[in-house]
Design an enzyme around this catalytic site. Sequence first.
Site, mmCIF file in Angstrom:
data_model
loop_
_atom_site.group_PDB
_atom_site.id
_atom_site.type_symbol
_atom_site.label_atom_id
_atom_site.label_comp_id
_atom_site.label_asym_id
_atom_site.label_seq_id
_atom_site.Cartn_x
_atom_site.Cartn_y
_atom_site.Cartn_z
ATOM 1 N N ARG A 180 -2.209 -5.753 -7.883
ATOM 2 C CA ARG A 180 -1.022 -6.557 -7.570
ATOM 3 C C ARG A 180 -0.774 -7.601 -8.641
ATOM 4 O O ARG A 180 0.315 -7.741 -9.158
ATOM 5 C CB ARG A 180 -1.186 -7.243 -6.209
ATOM 6 C CG ARG A 180 -1.204 -6.276 -5.056
ATOM 7 C CD ARG A 180 -1.641 -6.935 -3.784
ATOM 8 N NE ARG A 180 -3.021 -7.417 -3.888
ATOM 9 C CZ ARG A 180 -3.724 -7.863 -2.877
ATOM 10 N NH1 ARG A 180 -3.192 -7.951 -1.680
ATOM 11 N NH2 ARG A 180 -4.970 -8.259 -3.050
ATOM 12 N N LYS B 114 -16.443 -6.968 6.419
ATOM 13 C CA LYS B 114 -15.223 -7.795 6.358
ATOM 14 C C LYS B 114 -14.699 -8.144 7.751
ATOM 15 O O LYS B 114 -13.669 -8.794 7.873
ATOM 16 C CB LYS B 114 -14.136 -7.064 5.568
ATOM 17 C CG LYS B 114 -14.435 -6.984 4.091
ATOM 18 C CD LYS B 114 -13.282 -6.394 3.317
ATOM 19 C CE LYS B 114 -13.668 -6.271 1.853
ATOM 20 N NZ LYS B 114 -12.691 -5.495 1.095
ATOM 21 N N SER C 242 -2.784 -8.402 3.060
ATOM 22 C CA SER C 242 -3.084 -8.145 4.472
ATOM 23 C C SER C 242 -3.600 -9.414 5.146
ATOM 24 O O SER C 242 -3.292 -9.690 6.306
ATOM 25 C CB SER C 242 -4.141 -7.046 4.598
ATOM 26 O OG SER C 242 -3.668 -5.854 4.038
ATOM 27 N N HIS D 260 0.838 -1.205 0.000
ATOM 28 C CA HIS D 260 0.000 0.000 0.000
ATOM 29 C C HIS D 260 0.870 1.250 0.000
ATOM 30 O O HIS D 260 0.604 2.214 -0.721
ATOM 31 C CB HIS D 260 -0.888 0.046 1.256
ATOM 32 C CG HIS D 260 -1.884 -1.067 1.387
ATOM 33 N ND1 HIS D 260 -1.975 -1.859 2.506
ATOM 34 C CD2 HIS D 260 -2.845 -1.508 0.540
ATOM 35 C CE1 HIS D 260 -2.959 -2.732 2.355
ATOM 36 N NE2 HIS D 260 -3.496 -2.549 1.165
HETATM 37 N N1 COA Z 1 -14.304 -10.842 4.424
HETATM 38 C C1 COA Z 1 -13.253 -10.436 5.157
HETATM 39 N N2 COA Z 1 -12.158 -9.852 4.618
HETATM 40 C C2 COA Z 1 -12.140 -9.683 3.268
HETATM 41 C C3 COA Z 1 -13.194 -10.098 2.440
HETATM 42 C C4 COA Z 1 -14.317 -10.700 3.070
HETATM 43 N N3 COA Z 1 -15.373 -11.095 2.370
HETATM 44 N N4 COA Z 1 -12.863 -9.813 1.159
HETATM 45 C C5 COA Z 1 -11.661 -9.227 1.188
HETATM 46 N N5 COA Z 1 -11.225 -9.147 2.463
HETATM 47 C C6 COA Z 1 -10.010 -8.536 2.963
HETATM 48 C C7 COA Z 1 -8.790 -9.163 2.418
HETATM 49 O O1 COA Z 1 -7.928 -9.456 3.501
HETATM 50 C C8 COA Z 1 -8.189 -8.100 1.532
HETATM 51 O O2 COA Z 1 -6.851 -7.776 1.787
HETATM 52 P P1 COA Z 1 -5.687 -8.505 1.002
HETATM 53 O O3 COA Z 1 -6.167 -8.711 -0.415
HETATM 54 O O4 COA Z 1 -4.557 -7.543 1.111
HETATM 55 O O5 COA Z 1 -5.496 -9.789 1.743
HETATM 56 C C9 COA Z 1 -8.849 -6.835 1.924
HETATM 57 O O6 COA Z 1 -10.043 -7.156 2.561
HETATM 58 C C10 COA Z 1 -8.950 -5.999 0.739
HETATM 59 O O7 COA Z 1 -10.067 -6.342 -0.056
HETATM 60 P P2 COA Z 1 -10.431 -5.541 -1.348
HETATM 61 O O8 COA Z 1 -11.905 -5.644 -1.541
HETATM 62 O O9 COA Z 1 -9.552 -5.932 -2.469
HETATM 63 O O10 COA Z 1 -10.065 -4.046 -1.106
HETATM 64 P P3 COA Z 1 -10.291 -3.124 0.088
HETATM 65 O O11 COA Z 1 -11.150 -3.722 1.145
HETATM 66 O O12 COA Z 1 -8.973 -2.653 0.505
HETATM 67 O O13 COA Z 1 -11.090 -1.924 -0.612
HETATM 68 C C11 COA Z 1 -13.055 -0.698 -1.052
HETATM 69 C C12 COA Z 1 -12.364 -2.053 -1.113
HETATM 70 C C13 COA Z 1 -13.067 -0.148 0.362
HETATM 71 C C14 COA Z 1 -12.371 0.300 -1.952
HETATM 72 C C15 COA Z 1 -14.487 -0.912 -1.581
HETATM 73 O O14 COA Z 1 -15.069 -1.964 -0.838
HETATM 74 C C16 COA Z 1 -15.334 0.314 -1.444
HETATM 75 O O15 COA Z 1 -15.236 1.205 -2.254
HETATM 76 N N6 COA Z 1 -16.162 0.373 -0.381
HETATM 77 C C17 COA Z 1 -17.028 1.505 -0.145
HETATM 78 C C18 COA Z 1 -18.469 1.145 -0.491
HETATM 79 C C19 COA Z 1 -18.710 1.258 -1.976
HETATM 80 O O16 COA Z 1 -18.551 2.296 -2.592
HETATM 81 N N7 COA Z 1 -19.100 0.112 -2.561
HETATM 82 C C20 COA Z 1 -19.382 0.022 -3.978
HETATM 83 C C21 COA Z 1 -18.130 -0.294 -4.745
HETATM 84 S S1 COA Z 1 -18.521 -0.635 -6.446
#
Ligand code: COA
Length: 161
Positions: free
Chosen positions: A91, A42, A129, A18
């Site tokens: 990645r 999550k 992560s 990151h």
């Molecule tokens: N349960 C628990 N942990 C989870 C998971 C699940 N179902 N899916 C993913 N994770 C964890 C993983 O550990 C992952 O980290 P890693 O890949 O480094 O191991 C981490 O969450 C990242 O997941 P990812 O979805 O790739 O990205 P993020 O969580 O960092 O970011 C956001 C995603 C926050 C940008 C996105 O969810 C978002 O924009 N949220 C705001 C709501 C929104 O606008 N939603 C509509 C989007 S179209």
Amino acid sequence: MNKIAVYPGTFDPVTYGHLDVVERIASLYDKVYVSVAHSKQKKPLFSVSERVEMLKCSVKKFKNVEIEDFNGLVVDYAARKSARVVVRGLRMISDFEYEFQMALTNRKLNPDIETVFMMPNESYSYISSRLIKEAAYMGADLSAFVPENVQKKLKEKCSDE
Ligand code: COA
């Protein structure tokens, strides 16, 4: 015109991967918001304030980077920050399908906001992560993956549970 970017994620916890992306964005945009999504679904290991604090401590050297948290849609948050760009790290090819869906959904939700993908240095492209947390529970040396402040927090957290 100020170029403003939002780099959203769960950051549970922030990794060198990151931070490599943050450095790249900081060199391209005037202002960067690294934005911690609450991501309740999550069930993150760290609270929102812990994730924000770890990031704050890790990005001190970048003068144009600010850490915030947000709840709700990322496109709404980006619009509130007057950002036209949401950056996501890519990645590996395995990240692509999900990121592609997310970028197109976000574009439909707000066509004024573009998603920009950035690749971290290849030496960080495997860092996850999720795996770091797993290794932390097993007492692994995490110095290759996360900064010292995060290593300390992971140790505390994993010995608490
Ligand atoms: N349960 C628990 N942990 C989870 C998971 C699940 N179902 N899916 C993913 N994770 C964890 C993983 O550990 C992952 O980290 P890693 O890949 O480094 O191991 C981490 O969450 C990242 O997941 P990812 O979805 O790739 O990205 P993020 O969580 O960092 O970011 C956001 C995603 C926050 C940008 C996105 O969810 C978002 O924009 N949220 C705001 C709501 C929104 O606008 N939603 C509509 C989007 S179209």
